[in-house]
Design an enzyme around this catalytic site. Structure first.
Site, mmCIF file in Angstrom:
data_model
loop_
_atom_site.group_PDB
_atom_site.id
_atom_site.type_symbol
_atom_site.label_atom_id
_atom_site.label_comp_id
_atom_site.label_asym_id
_atom_site.label_seq_id
_atom_site.Cartn_x
_atom_site.Cartn_y
_atom_site.Cartn_z
ATOM 1 N N PHE A 1 -53.536 23.092 21.146
ATOM 2 C CA PHE A 1 -53.314 23.570 22.734
ATOM 3 C C PHE A 1 -52.692 24.850 22.919
ATOM 4 O O PHE A 1 -51.759 24.876 23.921
ATOM 5 C CB PHE A 1 -52.418 22.381 23.254
ATOM 6 C CG PHE A 1 -52.827 20.772 22.849
ATOM 7 C CD1 PHE A 1 -54.220 20.421 23.003
ATOM 8 C CD2 PHE A 1 -51.778 19.796 22.821
ATOM 9 C CE1 PHE A 1 -54.510 19.307 22.530
ATOM 10 C CE2 PHE A 1 -52.358 18.532 22.534
ATOM 11 C CZ PHE A 1 -53.763 18.188 22.674
ATOM 12 N N PRO B 1 -50.677 19.212 15.846
ATOM 13 C CA PRO B 1 -51.303 17.992 16.069
ATOM 14 C C PRO B 1 -50.248 16.739 16.109
ATOM 15 O O PRO B 1 -50.722 15.718 16.890
ATOM 16 C CB PRO B 1 -52.489 17.842 14.972
ATOM 17 C CG PRO B 1 -52.517 19.351 14.698
ATOM 18 C CD PRO B 1 -51.342 20.063 15.018
ATOM 19 N N ARG C 1 -63.741 19.008 60.251
ATOM 20 C CA ARG C 1 -64.393 17.902 59.833
ATOM 21 C C ARG C 1 -64.392 16.989 60.933
ATOM 22 O O ARG C 1 -63.191 16.753 61.398
ATOM 23 C CB ARG C 1 -64.053 17.255 58.473
ATOM 24 C CG ARG C 1 -64.740 16.252 58.070
ATOM 25 C CD ARG C 1 -66.103 16.394 57.479
ATOM 26 N NE ARG C 1 -66.841 15.216 57.086
ATOM 27 C CZ ARG C 1 -67.986 15.080 56.767
ATOM 28 N NH1 ARG C 1 -68.962 16.489 57.023
ATOM 29 N NH2 ARG C 1 -68.579 14.181 56.353
ATOM 30 N N GLU D 1 -41.224 13.259 31.131
ATOM 31 C CA GLU D 1 -40.497 12.225 30.580
ATOM 32 C C GLU D 1 -39.296 13.153 29.946
ATOM 33 O O GLU D 1 -38.354 12.607 29.901
ATOM 34 C CB GLU D 1 -41.276 11.322 29.764
ATOM 35 C CG GLU D 1 -42.078 10.483 30.258
ATOM 36 C CD GLU D 1 -43.360 10.890 30.885
ATOM 37 O OE1 GLU D 1 -43.673 12.124 30.513
ATOM 38 O OE2 GLU D 1 -44.020 10.623 31.849
ATOM 39 N N ALA E 1 -46.901 17.044 16.457
ATOM 40 C CA ALA E 1 -45.634 17.352 17.144
ATOM 41 C C ALA E 1 -45.727 17.953 18.281
ATOM 42 O O ALA E 1 -46.047 19.373 18.274
ATOM 43 C CB ALA E 1 -44.596 17.909 16.271
ATOM 44 N N GLU F 1 -39.562 29.497 31.277
ATOM 45 C CA GLU F 1 -40.941 28.952 31.008
ATOM 46 C C GLU F 1 -41.021 27.847 32.235
ATOM 47 O O GLU F 1 -41.892 27.853 33.088
ATOM 48 C CB GLU F 1 -41.119 28.279 29.959
ATOM 49 C CG GLU F 1 -42.573 27.879 29.711
ATOM 50 C CD GLU F 1 -43.078 27.423 28.294
ATOM 51 O OE1 GLU F 1 -42.297 27.906 27.575
ATOM 52 O OE2 GLU F 1 -43.773 26.523 28.148
ATOM 53 N N ARG F 2 -39.819 26.982 32.476
ATOM 54 C CA ARG F 2 -40.301 25.821 33.190
ATOM 55 C C ARG F 2 -39.823 26.224 34.944
ATOM 56 O O ARG F 2 -40.465 25.738 35.727
ATOM 57 C CB ARG F 2 -38.880 24.987 33.011
ATOM 58 C CG ARG F 2 -39.322 24.258 31.582
ATOM 59 C CD ARG F 2 -38.354 23.281 31.047
ATOM 60 N NE ARG F 2 -39.081 22.834 29.809
ATOM 61 C CZ ARG F 2 -38.475 22.326 28.614
ATOM 62 N NH1 ARG F 2 -36.991 22.230 28.841
ATOM 63 N NH2 ARG F 2 -38.918 22.005 27.556
ATOM 64 N N TYR G 1 -32.341 27.757 18.803
ATOM 65 C CA TYR G 1 -31.497 28.518 19.898
ATOM 66 C C TYR G 1 -32.451 29.451 20.708
ATOM 67 O O TYR G 1 -32.134 29.342 21.950
ATOM 68 C CB TYR G 1 -30.581 29.299 19.113
ATOM 69 C CG TYR G 1 -29.815 30.421 20.094
ATOM 70 C CD1 TYR G 1 -28.692 29.950 20.540
ATOM 71 C CD2 TYR G 1 -30.128 31.620 19.737
ATOM 72 C CE1 TYR G 1 -28.100 30.775 21.484
ATOM 73 C CE2 TYR G 1 -29.645 32.617 20.765
ATOM 74 C CZ TYR G 1 -28.392 32.040 21.578
ATOM 75 O OH TYR G 1 -27.970 33.130 22.325
HETATM 76 C C1 LIG Z 1 -53.606 23.171 28.784
HETATM 77 C C2 LIG Z 1 -52.417 22.967 27.634
HETATM 78 C C3 LIG Z 1 -51.886 24.164 27.534
HETATM 79 C C4 LIG Z 1 -50.849 24.311 26.442
HETATM 80 N N1 LIG Z 1 -50.278 25.476 26.168
HETATM 81 C C5 LIG Z 1 -49.304 25.335 25.229
HETATM 82 C C6 LIG Z 1 -48.821 26.684 24.454
HETATM 83 O O1 LIG Z 1 -49.122 27.629 25.007
HETATM 84 N N2 LIG Z 1 -47.970 26.567 23.621
HETATM 85 C C7 LIG Z 1 -47.530 25.299 22.721
HETATM 86 O O2 LIG Z 1 -46.857 25.590 21.996
HETATM 87 N N3 LIG Z 1 -47.846 24.281 23.599
HETATM 88 C C8 LIG Z 1 -48.822 24.175 24.521
HETATM 89 N N4 LIG Z 1 -49.333 22.955 25.113
HETATM 90 C C9 LIG Z 1 -48.693 21.760 24.429
HETATM 91 C C10 LIG Z 1 -47.830 21.042 25.334
HETATM 92 O O3 LIG Z 1 -46.606 21.652 25.588
HETATM 93 C C11 LIG Z 1 -47.872 19.624 24.836
HETATM 94 O O4 LIG Z 1 -49.122 18.816 24.870
HETATM 95 C C12 LIG Z 1 -46.747 18.803 25.563
HETATM 96 O O5 LIG Z 1 -45.377 19.342 25.152
HETATM 97 C C13 LIG Z 1 -46.619 17.260 25.136
HETATM 98 O O6 LIG Z 1 -46.706 17.103 23.732
HETATM 99 P P1 LIG Z 1 -47.980 16.317 23.055
HETATM 100 O O7 LIG Z 1 -49.125 16.756 23.537
HETATM 101 O O8 LIG Z 1 -47.698 16.182 21.778
HETATM 102 O O9 LIG Z 1 -47.629 14.721 23.530
HETATM 103 P P2 LIG Z 1 -46.506 13.738 22.964
HETATM 104 O O10 LIG Z 1 -45.220 14.351 22.663
HETATM 105 O O11 LIG Z 1 -47.447 13.061 21.827
HETATM 106 O O12 LIG Z 1 -46.206 12.942 24.232
HETATM 107 C C14 LIG Z 1 -46.971 11.890 24.799
HETATM 108 C C15 LIG Z 1 -46.342 11.086 25.741
HETATM 109 O O13 LIG Z 1 -45.015 10.476 25.434
HETATM 110 C C16 LIG Z 1 -44.128 10.744 26.028
HETATM 111 N N5 LIG Z 1 -42.809 10.787 25.324
HETATM 112 C C17 LIG Z 1 -42.357 11.781 24.070
HETATM 113 N N6 LIG Z 1 -41.493 11.822 23.810
HETATM 114 C C18 LIG Z 1 -40.736 11.005 24.903
HETATM 115 C C19 LIG Z 1 -39.173 10.463 25.113
HETATM 116 N N7 LIG Z 1 -38.459 10.691 24.124
HETATM 117 N N8 LIG Z 1 -39.024 9.602 25.931
HETATM 118 C C20 LIG Z 1 -40.087 9.393 26.747
HETATM 119 N N9 LIG Z 1 -41.242 9.498 26.850
HETATM 120 C C21 LIG Z 1 -41.447 10.539 25.762
HETATM 121 C C22 LIG Z 1 -44.462 12.346 26.804
HETATM 122 O O14 LIG Z 1 -43.700 12.458 27.933
HETATM 123 C C23 LIG Z 1 -45.999 11.984 26.925
HETATM 124 O O15 LIG Z 1 -45.987 11.269 28.188
HETATM 125 C C24 LIG Z 1 -50.327 22.920 26.211
HETATM 126 C C25 LIG Z 1 -50.938 21.776 26.401
HETATM 127 C C26 LIG Z 1 -51.997 21.840 27.414
HETATM 128 C C27 LIG Z 1 -52.783 20.476 27.668
#
Ligand SMILES: Cc1cc2nc3c(=O)[nH]c(=O)nc-3n(C[C@H](O)[C@H](O)[C@H](O)COP(=O)(O)OP(=O)(O)OC[C@H]3O[C@@H](n4cnc5c(N)ncnc54)[C@H](O)[C@@H]3O)c2cc1C
Length: 389
Positions: free
Chosen positions: A161, A133, A275, A374, A135, A249-250, A240
């Site tokens: 998530f 929640p 259409r 980002e 991080a 993954e990406r 690491y």
């Molecule tokens: C449908 C779904 C499936 C998912 N599946 C998984 C899973 O299987 N396992 C898992 O571990 N996670 C999973 N996630 C989580 C996902 O990887 C995170 O939601 C994502 O990494 C962003 O983290 P956050 O939601 O905490 O947003 P935050 O980290 O709070 O970010 C919010 C915004 O701030 C921006 N931001 C943050 N840091 C910076 C920076 N340094 N510079 C500029 N902008 C920044 C972000 O880009 C974003 O736009 C899932 C999420 C969803 C919605």
């Protein structure tokens, strides 16, 4: 998947053609007809996992000695493309595959032998739990704690998530084993969820799209995991491991995104050919023609880049910066393309019975999960600082 009729991805071969036929049939029979039901129940039936396992579609790139199909990342790419073709983002095979690769590359021999054959059969569904929640992007800030108590680790904390969260039998959990050590205090633990006291799954979360995916909250309240389940057997290696596996993954995200862009283009071309407005088909209107020409160009450029990325993962030469660029560009491109395509469907595009509407909703999160756009830009910018242009 071949974009123009004359184009064939260079990594495709006769073996992969046959494999694609099997995958295509499986997706057409086991996934496509059931998508609405899967979405309503917020998960894909466990039987589908078992069937995929029996056909050798799970862990396609894991060696046969660990129960995998002994193929390559190209096989995984075929599966992702075929799922994208029918607009499926519910069957969590990508996350399953990612979890298996952590175990293959970073696990001990005992961990590989215990987990991978079960995952290959679809007997165990895999997940990876990083996000909490407080991080997400800033993974170093995670609080889930693993404390060694004799022969076991005790895990306390929570995750949010998590894809495959409610179904997972095996979760790669990102924990802090030494909170004072920063990134060097992160360790990954393999949690076998069946009968794990203190482990609970919270809500399957209601999402904007990807409704058939069981994205869930997880809670760990004094969960005991054998010390032998520490991934790789050494504490403090978690960051690491993550850095090593995130490019895989990406690239998977990029494969799905480009295949979805191609799918959006196909369905929009079909619709605008049929259409009519003002005595013409929509496709005869210049705006439609130009929009589709732009998307076709982007899909073609992206396809060549993603094909190169797939070949590089197969060859073991993919790097983190290129994977970040691939995820960034393809998911941002998909977002714009699907928005333009939906517009060309008019009101029908807003109706969820139309695949373009579902794809619009499913696509949005691709710019967020697997590392938000980002964060991808940060990775690319750091590589510029390091290596120059
Ligand atoms: C449908 C779904 C499936 C998912 N599946 C998984 C899973 O299987 N396992 C898992 O571990 N996670 C999973 N996630 C989580 C996902 O990887 C995170 O939601 C994502 O990494 C962003 O983290 P956050 O939601 O905490 O947003 P935050 O980290 O709070 O970010 C919010 C915004 O701030 C921006 N931001 C943050 N840091 C910076 C920076 N340094 N510079 C500029 N902008 C920044 C972000 O880009 C974003 O736009 C899932 C999420 C969803 C919605």
């Amino acid at each position: 998947m071949n974009t123009p009729a004359s184009y064939r991805s260079p990594w495709m071969d006769a073996d992969l053609d046959l494999y694609r036929e099997t995958v295509h049939r499986f997706v057409a029979e086991e996934i496509a007809p059931h998508q609405q039901r899967f979405a309503r129940q917020q998960h894909v039936d466990r039987a589908v996992w078992n069937k995929a396992g029996a056909l050798g579609l799970l862990l396609a790139d894991i060696p046969e000695e660990y129960g995998g199909a002994g193929g390559s990342f190209a096989h995984v790419a075929v599966l992702m493309e075929e799922l994208a073709r029918v607009g499926d983002y519910g069957f969590g095979v990508s996350v399953h595959q990612i979890a298996a690769n952590y175990i293959l590359h970073q696990g001990t021999e005992e961990q590989r032998r215990r987990c991978l054959p079960r995952m290959a059969r679809g007997e165990w569904i895999g997940a990876i739990a990083m996000t909490e929640p407080n991080a997400g992007s800033d993974l170093q800030a995670i609080r889930t704690r693993a404390t060694l108590e004799g022969s076991h680790y005790r895990i306390d904390g929570s995750k949010i998530f998590i894809s495959n969260g409610s179904m997972a039998d095996l979760i790669v959990v990102v924990t802090k084993t030494d909170p004072a050590a920063g990134s060097k205090g992160v360790s990954l633990l393999l949690l076998e969820t069946r009968d794990a006291a203190g482990f609970s799954v919270g809500r399957v979360l209601d999402k904007l799209g990807q409704h058939a995916a069981d994205t869930s909250e997880l809670f760990f309240d004094g969960v005991r995991v054998p010390a032998a389940n520490l991934l790789g057997g050494h504490e403090g290696q978690g960051f690491y491991h993550l850095m090593h596996e995130l490019p895989y993954e990406r690239t998977l995200c990029a494969v799905s995104a480009i295949a979805s862009t191609e799918a959006a283009l196909r369905m929009t071309l079909e619709h605008t050919r049929e259409r009519r407005a003002f005595g013409k088909t929509l496709l005869e209107l210049q705006n439609t023609r130009f929009k589709l020409a732009e998307i076709k160009t982007q899909a073609t450029v992206g396809r060549r880049f993603v094909d190169d990325c797939i070949a590089r993962v197969v060859a073991g030469t993919m790097d983190a910066d290129t994977a970040a660029m691939a995820k960034l560009w393809t998911t941002e491109t998909l977002g714009r393309a699907v928005d333009d395509c939906l517009q060309l469907f008019g009101g029908y595009g807003y109706m969820t019975e139309y695949p373009i509407a579902r794809l619009y909703a499913d696509a949005r999160v691709q710019r967020i999960y697997g590392g938000a756009s980002e964060i991808m830009k940060e990775i690319v910018a750091r590589s510029l600082e390091r290596n120059g242009a």
